[in-house]
Write an enzyme that holds these catalytic residues in place. Sequence first.
Site, PDB file in Angstrom:
ATOM      1  N   HIS A  97       1.622  15.478  36.108  1.00 57.61           N
ATOM      2  CA  HIS A  97       0.631  15.172  37.147  1.00 57.61           C
ATOM      3  C   HIS A  97       1.071  15.505  38.555  1.00 57.61           C
ATOM      4  CE1 HIS A  97       3.214  11.680  37.695  1.00 57.61           C
ATOM      5  NE2 HIS A  97       2.721  11.630  38.905  1.00 57.61           N
TER       6      HIS A  97
HETATM    7  C1  UD1 Z   1       0.285   9.530  43.102  1.00 58.03           C
HETATM    8  C2  UD1 Z   1       1.575   9.763  43.874  1.00 58.03           C
HETATM    9  C3  UD1 Z   1       2.655  10.272  42.927  1.00 58.03           C
HETATM   10  C4  UD1 Z   1       2.800   9.333  41.730  1.00 58.03           C
HETATM   11  C5  UD1 Z   1       1.449   9.189  41.077  1.00 58.03           C
HETATM   12  C6  UD1 Z   1       1.509   8.281  39.869  1.00 58.03           C
HETATM   13  C7  UD1 Z   1       1.185  10.406  46.211  1.00 58.03           C
HETATM   14  C8  UD1 Z   1       1.297  11.481  47.204  1.00 58.03           C
HETATM   15  N1  UD1 Z   1       1.428  10.749  44.931  1.00 58.03           N
HETATM   16  O1  UD1 Z   1      -0.190  10.798  42.675  1.00 58.03           O
HETATM   17  O2  UD1 Z   1       3.877  10.329  43.596  1.00 58.03           O
HETATM   18  O3  UD1 Z   1       3.739   9.892  40.828  1.00 58.03           O
HETATM   19  O4  UD1 Z   1       0.509   8.675  42.001  1.00 58.03           O
HETATM   20  O5  UD1 Z   1       0.343   8.392  39.110  1.00 58.03           O
HETATM   21  O6  UD1 Z   1       0.899   9.281  46.549  1.00 58.03           O
HETATM   22  N2  UD1 Z   1      -7.765   9.968  40.535  1.00 58.03           N
HETATM   23  C9  UD1 Z   1      -8.736   9.423  39.736  1.00 58.03           C
HETATM   24  N3  UD1 Z   1      -8.635   8.093  39.457  1.00 58.03           N
HETATM   25  C10 UD1 Z   1      -7.649   7.311  39.928  1.00 58.03           C
HETATM   26  C11 UD1 Z   1      -6.680   7.885  40.772  1.00 58.03           C
HETATM   27  C12 UD1 Z   1      -6.732   9.222  41.049  1.00 58.03           C
HETATM   28  O7  UD1 Z   1      -9.644  10.084  39.281  1.00 58.03           O
HETATM   29  O8  UD1 Z   1      -7.629   6.104  39.601  1.00 58.03           O
HETATM   30  C13 UD1 Z   1      -7.811  11.423  40.803  1.00 58.03           C
HETATM   31  C14 UD1 Z   1      -8.562  11.777  42.026  1.00 58.03           C
HETATM   32  O9  UD1 Z   1      -9.321  12.888  41.775  1.00 58.03           O
HETATM   33  C15 UD1 Z   1      -7.493  12.127  43.028  1.00 58.03           C
HETATM   34  C16 UD1 Z   1      -6.372  12.640  42.136  1.00 58.03           C
HETATM   35  O10 UD1 Z   1      -6.496  11.904  40.924  1.00 58.03           O
HETATM   36  O11 UD1 Z   1      -7.920  13.052  43.947  1.00 58.03           O
HETATM   37  C17 UD1 Z   1      -4.998  12.436  42.684  1.00 58.03           C
HETATM   38  O12 UD1 Z   1      -4.790  11.104  43.100  1.00 58.03           O
HETATM   39  P1  UD1 Z   1      -3.743  10.799  44.281  1.00 58.03           P
HETATM   40  O13 UD1 Z   1      -4.126   9.575  44.990  1.00 58.03           O
HETATM   41  O14 UD1 Z   1      -3.510  12.006  45.109  1.00 58.03           O
HETATM   42  O15 UD1 Z   1      -2.429  10.446  43.556  1.00 58.03           O
HETATM   43  P2  UD1 Z   1      -1.719  10.976  42.245  1.00 58.03           P
HETATM   44  O16 UD1 Z   1      -1.883  12.404  41.972  1.00 58.03           O
HETATM   45  O17 UD1 Z   1      -2.065  10.028  41.166  1.00 58.03           O
END
Ligand code: UD1
Length: 385
Positions: A233
């Site tokens: 991820h």
């Molecule tokens: C974040 C952390 C990463 C950690 C990870 C654990 C940062 C910069 N990165 O990445 O270090 O390893 O969490 O999982 O903070 N989304 C959903 N549902 C959710 C959450 C996210 O659909 O409940 C999707 C959204 O489209 C979002 C994408 O995932 O844009 C990425 O979410 P983001 O908040 O950037 O964090 P992670 O990639 O999960």
Amino acid sequence: MNIQSIEPQAEPLSHTWVSVVGARPQFVKLAPICRAIERHNAQIGEIPIDHRIIHTGQHYDRDMAELLFEQMALPLPDFNLAVGSSSQGSQLARMIQRMEPILKADRIAWVLVYGDTNSTLAGALLAARLKIPLAHIEAGCRSFDLGQPEEQNRIVSDHLSQLLLAPSAAAMQNLCREGIGGENDPQKRVSLMVGDVMYDALLQHLTLAEKRTEPKLKELELKSGEYYLLTLHRAENTNNRRRLASILKTVMSLDLPVLFPVHPRTKQVLSLAGISLNKKIRAVPPVGFLEMIALEKNARKILTDSGGVQKEAFYLGVPCVTLRDQTEWPETVACGANQVAGTDPDSIREAVRGQNHSDWSKFSVYGDGNTAVRIVDQLLANRPF
Ligand code: UD1
């Protein structure tokens, strides 16, 4: 040991601590801290700690957030900032804006931030601006790749903290190299090697996880020791379509079925990029913490780009192949538990085929499973006011 960079105040001691969490691994790290605070508060004669939880809402899907709170019996967050997903800048801005009135409203003894996510950075930055003492749990980890958002979050949070709670000797060395902690630190920050709270979390939930093993393997039609477990991820892998496609193509050519709990970020990218998976890969939605431990423990090997999963593999005695060019957990590599294979197909195949050359169960490099109690003790001992 006193922290002198925060001005002493005449008012009575505050016992309000605020934990800022928001992403899945932070809920795991929070659990043992809650247990240790409960334990402290149950002791007769001790002034109870008023522990409040701010959930930024960075992770909001049930299986990324609520499920973990339930499985680990975490107290419900006192505040949910519901920031959700957006661009990096807007997500951070919303967290800071919505957190500010909460942190301003009370006299707070400690803001606690965990790990390396955007929620960590937002909590750290705001606490520093509001001059609230800041403690960083999992301080000092470095990948030495400043291009990663996590590395930026770690460095800023560490430099702004008054109390740095490091999981390993290597993390302590990183802090020392950056002039944090020790007698010569002009900011008088305190750095301490306390161990890894994720080890506490794993030990505290292992028995419950084991009960879930049989039904989960049955449901997924997998046999213990006869599958690989894949998680993927990190932005550096998912944001590069060719890189992601190449990793998955390699994984699809392995000799055993591959169980792949797909993170929402990865799911989105797979669908946008039109990458399809063959039957070798069993793609499933994200699983709960208990199921994850059960599935990790029974995998032949674990392939991952997650820091937390690398450590869990190490604790559970399962060989790990890291699908990144660096790791913040060099001890796992040094003792033969983990191979940093990067994303080159030949390196991945070779690491999966190779034998792990030592039994690493004797290495206790991340503490003894009582890290959270140690952290609470240190927060009490180093209380700035
Ligand atoms: C974040 C952390 C990463 C950690 C990870 C654990 C940062 C910069 N990165 O990445 O270090 O390893 O969490 O999982 O903070 N989304 C959903 N549902 C959710 C959450 C996210 O659909 O409940 C999707 C959204 O489209 C979002 C994408 O995932 O844009 C990425 O979410 P983001 O908040 O950037 O964090 P992670 O990639 O999960």
